[in-house]
Design an enzyme around this catalytic site. Sequence first.
Site, PDB file in Angstrom:
ATOM      1  N   HIS A 309       0.843  -1.188   0.000  1.00 26.01           N
ATOM      2  CA  HIS A 309       0.000   0.000   0.000  1.00 26.01           C
ATOM      3  C   HIS A 309       0.874   1.233   0.000  1.00 26.01           C
ATOM      4  CE1 HIS A 309      -3.147   2.838   1.119  1.00 26.01           C
ATOM      5  NE2 HIS A 309      -3.973   1.938   0.629  1.00 26.01           N
ATOM      6  N   ASP A 367      -7.910  -5.464  -0.104  1.00 24.70           N
ATOM      7  CA  ASP A 367      -8.365  -6.334  -1.185  1.00 24.70           C
ATOM      8  C   ASP A 367      -7.975  -7.795  -0.992  1.00 24.70           C
ATOM      9  OD1 ASP A 367      -9.602  -4.322  -2.726  1.00 24.70           O
ATOM     10  OD2 ASP A 367      -7.632  -3.591  -3.300  1.00 24.70           O
TER      11      ASP A 367
HETATM   12  N1  CMC Z   1       4.288  -7.623  -4.714  1.00 20.78           N
HETATM   13  C1  CMC Z   1       5.614  -7.578  -4.892  1.00 20.78           C
HETATM   14  N2  CMC Z   1       6.357  -6.466  -4.771  1.00 20.78           N
HETATM   15  C2  CMC Z   1       5.730  -5.329  -4.463  1.00 20.78           C
HETATM   16  C3  CMC Z   1       4.338  -5.299  -4.257  1.00 20.78           C
HETATM   17  C4  CMC Z   1       3.609  -6.500  -4.395  1.00 20.78           C
HETATM   18  N3  CMC Z   1       2.280  -6.521  -4.216  1.00 20.78           N
HETATM   19  N4  CMC Z   1       3.961  -4.033  -3.971  1.00 20.78           N
HETATM   20  C5  CMC Z   1       5.073  -3.299  -3.992  1.00 20.78           C
HETATM   21  N5  CMC Z   1       6.142  -4.082  -4.289  1.00 20.78           N
HETATM   22  C6  CMC Z   1       7.552  -3.659  -4.354  1.00 20.78           C
HETATM   23  C7  CMC Z   1       7.826  -2.902  -5.633  1.00 20.78           C
HETATM   24  O1  CMC Z   1       8.292  -3.766  -6.649  1.00 20.78           O
HETATM   25  C8  CMC Z   1       8.862  -1.918  -5.192  1.00 20.78           C
HETATM   26  O2  CMC Z   1      10.103  -2.597  -5.134  1.00 20.78           O
HETATM   27  P1  CMC Z   1      11.490  -1.771  -5.477  1.00 20.78           P
HETATM   28  O3  CMC Z   1      11.594  -0.705  -4.442  1.00 20.78           O
HETATM   29  O4  CMC Z   1      12.531  -2.822  -5.369  1.00 20.78           O
HETATM   30  O5  CMC Z   1      11.300  -1.231  -6.861  1.00 20.78           O
HETATM   31  C9  CMC Z   1       8.471  -1.568  -3.754  1.00 20.78           C
HETATM   32  O6  CMC Z   1       7.731  -2.725  -3.294  1.00 20.78           O
HETATM   33  C10 CMC Z   1       7.603  -0.345  -3.636  1.00 20.78           C
HETATM   34  O7  CMC Z   1       6.522  -0.471  -4.539  1.00 20.78           O
HETATM   35  P2  CMC Z   1       5.866   0.739  -5.322  1.00 20.78           P
HETATM   36  O8  CMC Z   1       5.101   0.223  -6.492  1.00 20.78           O
HETATM   37  O9  CMC Z   1       6.896   1.787  -5.578  1.00 20.78           O
HETATM   38  O10 CMC Z   1       4.886   1.287  -4.200  1.00 20.78           O
HETATM   39  P3  CMC Z   1       3.645   2.186  -4.448  1.00 20.78           P
HETATM   40  O11 CMC Z   1       3.369   2.859  -3.161  1.00 20.78           O
HETATM   41  O12 CMC Z   1       3.827   3.032  -5.645  1.00 20.78           O
HETATM   42  O13 CMC Z   1       2.479   1.123  -4.811  1.00 20.78           O
HETATM   43  C11 CMC Z   1       0.680  -0.401  -4.665  1.00 20.78           C
HETATM   44  C12 CMC Z   1       1.492   0.697  -3.944  1.00 20.78           C
HETATM   45  C13 CMC Z   1      -0.577  -0.713  -3.845  1.00 20.78           C
HETATM   46  C14 CMC Z   1       0.222   0.103  -6.056  1.00 20.78           C
HETATM   47  C15 CMC Z   1       1.573  -1.657  -4.815  1.00 20.78           C
HETATM   48  O14 CMC Z   1       1.942  -2.136  -3.537  1.00 20.78           O
HETATM   49  C16 CMC Z   1       0.877  -2.778  -5.606  1.00 20.78           C
HETATM   50  O15 CMC Z   1       0.953  -2.773  -6.842  1.00 20.78           O
HETATM   51  N6  CMC Z   1       0.200  -3.751  -4.912  1.00 20.78           N
HETATM   52  C17 CMC Z   1      -0.556  -4.778  -5.600  1.00 20.78           C
HETATM   53  C18 CMC Z   1      -1.911  -4.226  -6.055  1.00 20.78           C
HETATM   54  C19 CMC Z   1      -2.864  -4.018  -4.912  1.00 20.78           C
HETATM   55  O16 CMC Z   1      -3.058  -4.881  -4.045  1.00 20.78           O
HETATM   56  N7  CMC Z   1      -3.540  -2.860  -4.911  1.00 20.78           N
HETATM   57  C20 CMC Z   1      -4.560  -2.501  -3.906  1.00 20.78           C
HETATM   58  C21 CMC Z   1      -4.139  -1.341  -3.041  1.00 20.78           C
HETATM   59  S1  CMC Z   1      -5.206  -1.101  -1.620  1.00 20.78           S
HETATM   60  C22 CMC Z   1      -6.774  -0.736  -2.218  1.00 20.78           C
HETATM   61  C23 CMC Z   1      -6.846   0.346  -3.207  1.00 20.78           C
HETATM   62  O17 CMC Z   1      -6.100   1.318  -3.188  1.00 20.78           O
HETATM   63  O18 CMC Z   1      -7.734   0.290  -4.029  1.00 20.78           O
END
Ligand code: CMC
Length: 432
Positions: A309, A367
Amino acid sequence: MKKETSSVAHLTLNGKTYDLPIMSPTVGPDVLDIRKLYAEANVFTYDPGFTSTAACDSSITYIDGAAGELLHRGYPIDQLAAKSHYLEVCFLLLYGHLPSGSELESFETLVTNHTMIHEQMVNLFRGFRRDAHPMAIMTGVVGAMSAFYHDSTDINDPHQREVASIRLIAKMPTIAAMAYKYTVGQPFIYPRNDLDYSANFLSMCFAVPTQDYLVNPILSRAMDRVFTLHADHEQNASTSTVRLASSSGANPFACIAAGIACLWGPAHGGANQACLQMLNEIGTADRIPGFIARAKDKNDPFRLMGFGHRVYKNTDPRAKVLKESADEVLELLGVENNPILKVAKELEAAALLDPYFAEKKLFPNVDFYSGIILEAIGFPMSMFTPIFALSRTVGWISQWKEMISDPAMKIGRPRQLYCGQTLRNYVDIENR
Ligand code: CMC
């Protein structure tokens, strides 16, 4: 309640120092006021994804990502999930306080009396292909509300804003249920005013004209909890989309349709569908290590859906409540040893023990367990995100109303770090 302190931060740029006032919220980190920076120093700030930028001030929802805390108007989400119900939380988000008995009764009556949609709108549904995703139908139909409810599109009239708000909260379950009925080829079921908000939604989704449908109170309570846990979440992507769309003065129905479109993506509200698809694909606990390895592999785009998140870096308090609810609902429904719930729990345990997820502070989000509950209630995966959208409508509207009534509101207009070509002359086609 916002407090502007006398303290300032200093930014030195090309030998000149600029004062940046520091604004203090009622709770949470201080905020640097950079509004005059471009005019005074001729520089922009750079923050793709708004990771360090407060785009507005708000008094609705507060999240402490490090502590895993979510407050609506100051009340913790776990207390609201346990003691309140969705329409009371709607009132709280919209008006800022918990309603008295009579306030709640009038609010519930008002919402209940607006659940039907204009009969002409039925024709819109029939224009879609039967295999359309219900989110596609919802985006179109909610946007089209502005063509049917002309008397509530003037954003400068507080009464019209109020009517639009009630209409959206009341009609969204009807629209979501009709989108579902259309895709399964069943007749639309009209709303029933003798049922509460959640029971009415279940009835519109699962009743058929040929026999009586009795709403199971366990399911309607579970449904209500899902609605409550998704009601608002501060300045997330879809809420920010609604704010940005409405900053131009667009009507509320068009703006909420924009929010629905944004929510659909798998990084946001679409994650509940993607998560259950992933759990089904994993299938059995012995396949978990392979999927964890893929999630950690930089060369593989796969991510653990329902994990991670932008704001929560400890635990998502909504996931905690939903995990308990999943256990309760499945037990009450007599679904013992649900294999997918077992995979979900083992996947969560395995990921939490893995240094990759610990170091990056990745935990289950809202989720992760919601799809298991929704499937147990009887919904197909394609309905998970529409249910998120109908729950979040009150959050979008509360934030929209707050923004419109703020005299400091300005059109949202981010700037950019331009990396393209500098000025060059047009070349005639024969000379290229
Ligand atoms: N699985 C594996 N690695 C992950 C994941 C994951 N679910 N989420 C983040 N990472 C890693 C990512 O690869 C990155 O690694 P590095 O620093 O080595 O590049 C690091 O963690 C930070 O990730 P980010 O994408 O820069 O973080 P963000 O804050 O931009 O993204 C997120 C947050 C929710 C989009 C992301 O965690 C994600 O894609 N999660 C899976 C989708 C998901 O469950 N979304 C629902 C969010 S909650 C409800 C809502 O908002 O609707």
